[in-house]
Design an enzyme around this catalytic site. Structure first.
Site: not given
Ligand code: TSJ
Length: 651
Positions: A430, A503, A505
């Site tokens: 990412e 990540d 998240d």
């Protein structure tokens, strides 16, 4: 980390045969496969199977499952009630024996087709052995009876008549023992997917689920079973025709098949069951289905002159876009399962049985429905033409260096040096910044880095052409080098592992899912072969403030606590918000290096969970999606890590 990882390592040298419930507690994994979330839910299926068998025998048409506030779970049915009479041999009530003796379930049954005779079926006593408490309430013969066990199956008092009742049925409530399991949290999604699957397979039985923790409720009831199962799996797709049902319930082996072709989606989705248990690795019945389908379609096409240059269709030409459910009932004496996890039917008779049924019933159906038949064969001939064209293009490209996909690769890719493709790993990362870090932290020989900019497109709602125009996907397809869609050939893959690294998240989770949707729709063999993974970066780093060289990484809150003790005080905790907060050597050590990283292997075993996820994640409502990602992705990650480093890490 698993609290009792020593318990699930079965040592073949220790030949002492542990009898009874203590043996189950000593080696739980021998009975339920594992002590993680999957093993935990096996306890539920063990109990539930009994109510299902009772309904299958014709007693009780409603089964209610409740997850309680205290972490216990109950299953209630409206069957005859477990027998409570005193057994001659033991002098004890039958219900007590069922909960105290291994493999005692079948002794009280005279059923022919038992659902538990296959994969699970170790009995209610195993659930008892691995529970903090079990309460059993039986209503029958005008009374209500109760018996309780605690602490791994120790009987508390006797079976007691606790009142009058004009109902019949059984209620079992148990609380799994946290000393045994790495997690004791029942997963709503897993449970309702299982109940819905059972409801599809057992038409006209009502399954109700309640979660007292969240106040969620769900109810599943199907009049027509498999037909509605297919309709649900294909809900969001473009259907070619109404669901087709073929069955033969007259023989010793009973067969029901439901099938439907969809346009756009060229994948084949065939799910098979034996006695209501999923046979995830197929077996003789699936082979019989494929053989019967191939023959019926080819014979009809030949007879009606619908083939192209009289070239026969291959099975795969006939299965593009097909969703099928095959459900068999096989008497216990004829049941044979194979494979390590017993997920494959071995019963030899099932092959000819299914093949002959499909051949005769489908041939009849095609003959009676000429328009459908012509349409279907046209579609199959198109698939055949595309397959032959793709093969030709590939052969030509092989001979022509200019078209080698290496030369078409984007400059975004940092390739691996090795040409031993099976050993190479592609990290899809990412963002450019994390991509840069990964580039520096990688093993140059075997690891390649492909950074992604922003979020990939949602391929669920795109046509193939739209998808191919997108540069991110075009780059990904060229990088993997094995084609896409029906022409995808896993043999040509330049990587043995495809690793999604985002990540930790919600955005990262969303990107994971969008990429997985892409692989699911357009390179499904990669997922089926277990070659797609999700990398798990740590959440924390704990460091000794005075001796900064003393530090550990932590993936869970438990590991964080342990880490504080390991580094000693005064400690400092840094919480990683993203990959970008780590330097190259940290990223390498925690997330990329095969010696120390954690990877989750992506699998698509449960069709209903996959469809539900794709539906929710690709649906229109972002708040539903966000909530789901927060609850489930995080849960999955914690759960996998909860298994402990010994099996989570070194993939
Ligand atoms: F196994 C169990 F204890 F875990 C359990 C059994 C749990 C639950 C939720 C339900 C059951 C269960 C068992 N429901 N219904 C029955 N039925 C019988 O055990 C039964 C009753 C009568 C007769 C009979 O021949 O009269 C036979 C059986 C097997």
């Amino acid at each position: 980390m698993a609290k009792n990882q020593n318990l699930n390592k079965y040592n073949e040298d220790s030949i002492d045969v542990l009898e009874g419930l203590e043996g189950v507690r000593k080696r739980p994994a021998m009975y339920i496969g594992s002590t993680n979330s999957i093993g935990l839910h096996h306890l539920v299926w063990e109990i539930l199977d009994n109510s299902i068998d009772e309904a299958l025998s014709g007693f009780g048409d409603t089964i209610t499952l409740t997850i309680h506030q205290d972490g216990s779970l109950s299953v209630k049915d409206e069957g005859r009630g477990i027998p409570v009479g005193i057994q001659k041999q033991t002098g004890k009530p039958a219900v007590e024996i069922i909960f105290s003796t291994l493999h005692s379930g079948g002794k009280f049954s005279d059923k022919n087709y038992v659902s538990s005779a296959g994969l699970h079926g170790v009995g209610a006593s195993v659930t008892n052995a691995l529970s903090e408490y079990v309460d059993v309430v039986v209503n029958r013969d005008g009374f209500s009876y109760h018996i309780r066990f605690e602490n791994g199956g120790k009987k508390i008092g006797k079976l007691e008549k606790v009142g009058k009742s004009n109902k019949t049925g059984t209620l079992v409530r148990f609380k799994p023992d946290p000393k045994v399991f790495s997690t004791v949290e029942f997963k709503w999604e897993t449970i309702i997917a299982h109940l819905q699957e059972s409801a599809f397979l057992m038409k006209k039985v009502r399954f109700i689920a309640k979660d007292e923790r969240t106040k969620m409720e769900a109810e599943y009831y199907y009049e027509e079973g498999l037909k509605e199962y297919i309709a649900t799996l294909n809900e969001t797709k473009e259907k070619m025709h109404p669901v087709l049902v073929l069955e033969d319930l007259t023989g010793e082996i009973k067969i029901e098949v439901a099938m439907q072709y969809c346009l756009q989606d060229y994948n084949e989705s065939i799910y098979s069951y034996v006695n209501n248990i999923r046979t995830k690795d197929g077996g003789t019945h699936e082979n019989g289905f494929r053989a019967g389908l191939t023959r019926a379609v080819n014979e009809y096409a030949e007879l009606n002159n619908l083939l192209r240059n009289k070239v026969k269709l291959e099975g795969s030409d006939i299965r593009e876009g097909l969703t099928a459910i095959i459900s068999l009932k096989i008497p216990e004496g004829k049941l044979e399962f194979e494979g390590q996890t017993k997920g494959k039917l071995g019963t030899p008779d099932a092959l000819a049985y299914v093949q002959n049924m499909i051949l005769s019933k489908l041939t009849y159906y095609l003959t009676e429905n000429k328009d459908f038949a012509t349409n279907l064969i046209k579609k199959c001939v198109d698939s055949q033409a595309a397959r032959l064209a793709a093969r030709k293009a590939k052969e030509e490209a092989r001979g022509n260096k200019k078209f080698r996909s290496d030369t078409l690769l984007s400059d975004k890719l940092t390739p691996a040096q090795s040409k031993e493709y099976a050993l190479n790993e592609l990290f899809i990362v990412e963002g450019d910044s994390a991509g840069g870090t990964a580039k520096n932290g990688r093993d140059r020989l075997h690891q390649a880095i492909l950074p992604l900019r922003g979020k990939p497109l949602n391929t669920d709602s795109l046509t193939m052409e739209q998808m191919l125009k997108n540069t991110e996907f075009a780059t990904l397809i060229a990088t993997i080098g094995a084609g896409v869609g029906p022409a995808f050939d896993i043999q040509d893959s330049k990587y043995g592992k495809i690793i999604i690294m985002t990540d930790a998240d919600t955005d990262g989770a969303h990107i994971q899912t969008l990429l997985l949707t892409f692989f699911y729709h357009h390179m499904r063999p990669l997922i089926q072969a277990g070659k797609v993974f999700i990398a798990i970066p740590p959440l924390y780093r704990v460091m000794n403030e005075q001796k900064p060289s003393q530090f550990v990484y932590a993936w869970t809150d438990e590991e964080l606590e342990l880490g504080k003790k390991t580094v000693g005080s005064p400690y400092r905790i840094s919480r990683y918000k993203g990959l970008g907060e780590m330097n190259a050597s940290q990223l390498k050590e925690t997330t990329m290096d095969p010696k120390s990283r954690t990877l989750i292997r992506v699998n698509i075993e449960d069709p209903l969970i996959v469809e539900r996820r794709v539906g929710i994640l690709m649906g229109k409502d972002p708040s539903v999606r966000r909530k789901w990602v927060e609850e489930n992705i995080d849960f999955t990650i914690r759960e996998i890590i909860g298994k402990g480093k010994e099996d989570g890490k070194k993939i």
